[in-house]
Scaffold this motif. Structure first.
Motif, PDB file in Angstrom:
ATOM      1  N   MET A 196       0.771  -1.164  -0.022  1.00 55.48           N
ATOM      2  CA  MET A 196      -0.075   0.112   0.079  1.00 55.48           C
ATOM      3  C   MET A 196       0.826   1.382   0.114  1.00 55.48           C
ATOM      4  N   ASP A 197       1.222   1.833  -1.117  1.00 57.00           N
ATOM      5  CA  ASP A 197       1.953   3.143  -1.305  1.00 57.00           C
ATOM      6  C   ASP A 197       1.349   4.350  -1.184  1.00 57.00           C
ATOM      7  N   ARG A 198      -0.139   4.426  -1.177  1.00 62.00           N
ATOM      8  CA  ARG A 198      -0.812   5.388  -0.619  1.00 62.00           C
ATOM      9  C   ARG A 198      -1.934   5.094   0.194  1.00 62.00           C
ATOM     10  N   LEU A 199      -2.014   5.507   1.182  1.00 63.15           N
ATOM     11  CA  LEU A 199      -3.114   5.421   2.314  1.00 63.15           C
ATOM     12  C   LEU A 199      -3.128   6.818   3.196  1.00 63.15           C
ATOM     13  N   TYR A 200      -4.144   7.590   2.783  1.00 65.46           N
ATOM     14  CA  TYR A 200      -4.175   8.920   3.563  1.00 65.46           C
ATOM     15  C   TYR A 200      -5.349   9.387   3.579  1.00 65.46           C
ATOM     16  N   LEU A 201      -5.827  10.283   4.469  1.00 66.18           N
ATOM     17  CA  LEU A 201      -7.062  10.994   4.764  1.00 66.18           C
ATOM     18  C   LEU A 201      -6.611  12.362   4.520  1.00 66.18           C
ATOM     19  N   GLN A 202      -7.546  13.047   3.543  1.00 64.05           N
ATOM     20  CA  GLN A 202      -7.544  14.403   3.329  1.00 64.05           C
ATOM     21  C   GLN A 202      -8.788  15.121   3.946  1.00 64.05           C
ATOM     22  N   TYR A 203      -8.373  16.417   4.411  1.00 66.93           N
ATOM     23  CA  TYR A 203      -9.226  17.083   5.177  1.00 66.93           C
ATOM     24  C   TYR A 203      -9.185  18.698   4.241  1.00 66.93           C
ATOM     25  N   THR A 204     -10.205  18.907   3.776  1.00 63.74           N
ATOM     26  CA  THR A 204     -10.187  20.311   3.057  1.00 63.74           C
ATOM     27  C   THR A 204     -11.659  21.259   3.397  1.00 63.74           C
ATOM     28  N   LEU A 205     -10.811  22.488   3.893  1.00 67.07           N
ATOM     29  CA  LEU A 205     -11.952  23.463   4.390  1.00 67.07           C
ATOM     30  C   LEU A 205     -11.575  24.962   3.784  1.00 67.07           C
ATOM     31  N   GLN A 206     -12.191  25.142   2.960  1.00 61.85           N
ATOM     32  CA  GLN A 206     -11.851  26.623   2.231  1.00 61.85           C
ATOM     33  C   GLN A 206     -10.534  26.468   1.652  1.00 61.85           C
ATOM     34  N   ASN A 207      -9.666  27.404   2.215  1.00 62.77           N
ATOM     35  CA  ASN A 207      -8.181  27.501   1.733  1.00 62.77           C
ATOM     36  C   ASN A 207      -7.079  26.484   2.486  1.00 62.77           C
ATOM     37  N   LEU A 208      -7.822  25.636   3.343  1.00 63.80           N
ATOM     38  CA  LEU A 208      -7.036  24.858   4.078  1.00 63.80           C
ATOM     39  C   LEU A 208      -7.083  23.389   3.518  1.00 63.80           C
ATOM     40  N   GLU A 209      -5.784  22.445   3.545  1.00 66.33           N
ATOM     41  CA  GLU A 209      -5.871  21.358   3.102  1.00 66.33           C
ATOM     42  C   GLU A 209      -4.800  20.526   3.783  1.00 66.33           C
ATOM     43  N   ILE A 210      -5.312  19.490   4.737  1.00 63.27           N
ATOM     44  CA  ILE A 210      -4.425  18.755   5.577  1.00 63.27           C
ATOM     45  C   ILE A 210      -4.615  17.241   5.137  1.00 63.27           C
ATOM     46  N   LYS A 211      -3.322  16.604   4.896  1.00 67.90           N
ATOM     47  CA  LYS A 211      -3.266  15.081   4.461  1.00 67.90           C
ATOM     48  C   LYS A 211      -2.330  14.417   5.657  1.00 67.90           C
ATOM     49  N   ALA A 212      -2.856  13.377   6.125  1.00 69.08           N
ATOM     50  CA  ALA A 212      -2.328  12.551   7.035  1.00 69.08           C
ATOM     51  C   ALA A 212      -2.089  10.993   6.591  1.00 69.08           C
ATOM     52  N   GLY A 213      -0.974  10.260   6.357  1.00 66.78           N
ATOM     53  CA  GLY A 213      -0.840   8.997   5.968  1.00 66.78           C
ATOM     54  C   GLY A 213       0.279   8.900   4.957  1.00 66.78           C
ATOM     55  N   ARG A 214       0.254   7.838   4.428  1.00 71.24           N
ATOM     56  CA  ARG A 214       1.248   7.414   3.420  1.00 71.24           C
ATOM     57  C   ARG A 214       0.814   8.313   2.138  1.00 71.24           C
ATOM     58  N   GLN A 215       1.520   9.113   1.722  1.00 68.82           N
ATOM     59  CA  GLN A 215       1.426  10.122   0.425  1.00 68.82           C
ATOM     60  C   GLN A 215       2.619  10.327  -0.146  1.00 68.82           C
ATOM     61  N   ARG A 216       2.431  11.024  -1.329  1.00 69.81           N
ATOM     62  CA  ARG A 216       3.716  11.742  -2.095  1.00 69.81           C
ATOM     63  C   ARG A 216       3.824  13.290  -1.879  1.00 69.81           C
ATOM     64  N   ILE A 217       4.843  13.785  -1.023  1.00 73.46           N
ATOM     65  CA  ILE A 217       5.057  14.996  -0.970  1.00 73.46           C
ATOM     66  C   ILE A 217       5.992  15.496  -2.048  1.00 73.46           C
ATOM     67  N   ASN A 218       5.383  15.884  -3.144  1.00 74.17           N
ATOM     68  CA  ASN A 218       6.055  16.305  -4.375  1.00 74.17           C
ATOM     69  C   ASN A 218       6.330  17.711  -4.262  1.00 74.17           C
ATOM     70  N   TRP A 219       7.666  18.022  -3.887  1.00 77.68           N
ATOM     71  CA  TRP A 219       8.325  19.461  -3.726  1.00 77.68           C
ATOM     72  C   TRP A 219       9.233  19.837  -4.830  1.00 77.68           C
ATOM     73  N   GLY A 220       9.469  18.574  -5.815  1.00 75.35           N
ATOM     74  CA  GLY A 220      10.257  18.816  -6.860  1.00 75.35           C
ATOM     75  C   GLY A 220       9.839  19.498  -8.008  1.00 75.35           C
ATOM     76  N   ILE A 221      10.588  19.968  -8.996  1.00 76.41           N
ATOM     77  CA  ILE A 221      10.076  20.938 -10.090  1.00 76.41           C
ATOM     78  C   ILE A 221      10.553  20.276 -11.327  1.00 76.41           C
ATOM     79  N   SER A 222      11.856  19.940 -11.350  1.00 77.53           N
ATOM     80  CA  SER A 222      12.499  19.653 -12.846  1.00 77.53           C
ATOM     81  C   SER A 222      12.020  18.112 -12.999  1.00 77.53           C
ATOM     82  N   SER A 223      12.538  17.853 -14.253  1.00 76.61           N
ATOM     83  CA  SER A 223      11.915  16.335 -14.516  1.00 76.61           C
ATOM     84  C   SER A 223      12.919  15.138 -14.272  1.00 76.61           C
TER      85      SER A 223
END
Length: 343
Positions: free
Chosen positions: A75-102
């Motif tokens: 299981m390489d993705r397993l997360y709960l996401q909460y969204t409220l207006q401009n706020l987004e929270i994710k908890a669990g196994r996820q990809r945190i994609n801060w890279g830009i280049s290819s």
């Protein structure tokens, strides 16, 4: 006489999303593989190598018949996401994609990926919590931290993303494996060409196991022509690299054992890629990676044939060459044939 190894892989992926209510979403994605072939007989630690994408929580299961086959479920993705207006929270196994280049991503401090792992298009995830707040249409602030047993395995950082004069800029800072890290990047255009870059600087803190400082930086240009020809050129500077890395360092590099601090064992790397739509049903190209001060070369041609709307046939090659007595010779070569069915 030359000898080769043959392996066979059935790779299945299942993606699930449950929209619990307008604010909550649960995402679960599984990567399932059935492997048979020569490497299982020659490498007794092959099954352990499949666990590199696992993180703090053990979300994988392996069935192994030594030397014959391996069934690996993860299981390489397993997360709960909460969204409220401009706020987004994710908890669990996820990809945190801060890279830009290819090709290389120095800003990808949570889960660096290897260009050579072409069969893992979704890329690895981290067991983490991330809070993202949108401060504008094209600006945001992110704070993230991963689950870890100790500071040697912990990464926690913040990222600020803004848009200025049609350029996306980002700045990040935090701690990664007992290293203070500061970095940033940009993405924009020079006329019609894409222009991207990113860099991260790591300096060890007290009690760090790795006491070396490091600078990883990359810059890239890409351009798409009207006739569908696509060109991409990138260069990477890795301050901990050398012009002539050891054989062991090269093995780790090409097998995908990298991090944002150690993206390459080579001091300077140059990546050039070209791709073209030869036919509405045929797409292909090639990538070349060279190293300044070294005659080693990596060649990666590929071709995709669209057999049906949901069925593709892909051919990949990964070829390593080295200069011996002023003649380039193939040192390692691997060829991959893949049927991909999407449903």
């Amino acid at each position: 006489a030359d000898s080769g190894l043959s392996d066979n892989l059935v790779h299945n992926r299942l993606n699930f999303k449950w929209f619990i209510n307008p604010n909550f979403k649960l995402v679960a994605e599984m990567r399932n593989r059935f492997i048979v072939g020569d490497q299982l007989r020659f490498n007794p630690f092959y099954a352990e190598g499949l666990e590199t994408s696992n993180d703090y929580f053990d979300l994988s299961y392996t069935i192994e018949d030594k030397g014959n086959y391996i069934v690996h479920l993860m299981m390489d993705r397993l997360y709960l996401q909460y969204t409220l207006q401009n706020l987004e929270i994710k908890a669990g196994r996820q990809r945190i994609n801060w890279g830009i280049s290819s090709a290389w991503n120095p800003n990808d401090i949570f889960n660096a990926f290897s260009y050579f792992d072409f069969d893992y298009e979704e890329r690895p995830g981290s067991d983490a919590v991330i809070l993202k707040y949108y401060t504008g249409i094209a600006s945001s602030i992110e704070i993230a931290g991963n689950a870890a047993e100790n500071l040697d395995e912990f990464t926690g950082a913040g990222l600020w993303h803004i848009n200025f004069k049609n350029y996306d800029f980002q700045v990040l800072t935090g701690i990664s494996n007992r290293n203070l890290v500061i970095g940033g990047g940009w993405a924009g255009n020079i006329k019609k060409a894409g222009f991207k870059g990113e860099a991260s600087y790591f300096t060890p803190t007290i009690n760090a196991l790795d006491t070396t400082t490091s600078l990883s930086a990359t810059i890239s240009l890409d351009y798409s022509f009207k006739n569908s020809l696509y060109l991409n050129a990138s260069t990477l500077y890795s301050s901990n690299g050398t012009a002539h890395p050891s054989t062991l360092d090269q093995v780790f590099y090409y097998s995908g054992n990298i991090s944002a601090k150690y993206l390459s064992p080579y001091l300077w790397s140059v990546f050039v890629q070209g791709a073209y739509q030869f036919h509405p049903l045929i797409y292909g190209g090639a990538a070349v990676i060279g190293y300044r001060g070294n005659t080693d070369l990596f060649l990666g041609p590929y071709m995709t044939f669209s057999i049906l709307q949901s069925l593709d046939f892909d051919i990949f090659a990964q070829i390593l060459l080295s200069e011996v007595n002023e003649i380039y010779r193939v040192t390692t070569q691997a060829y991959f044939f893949r049927f991909k069915y999407s449903f």
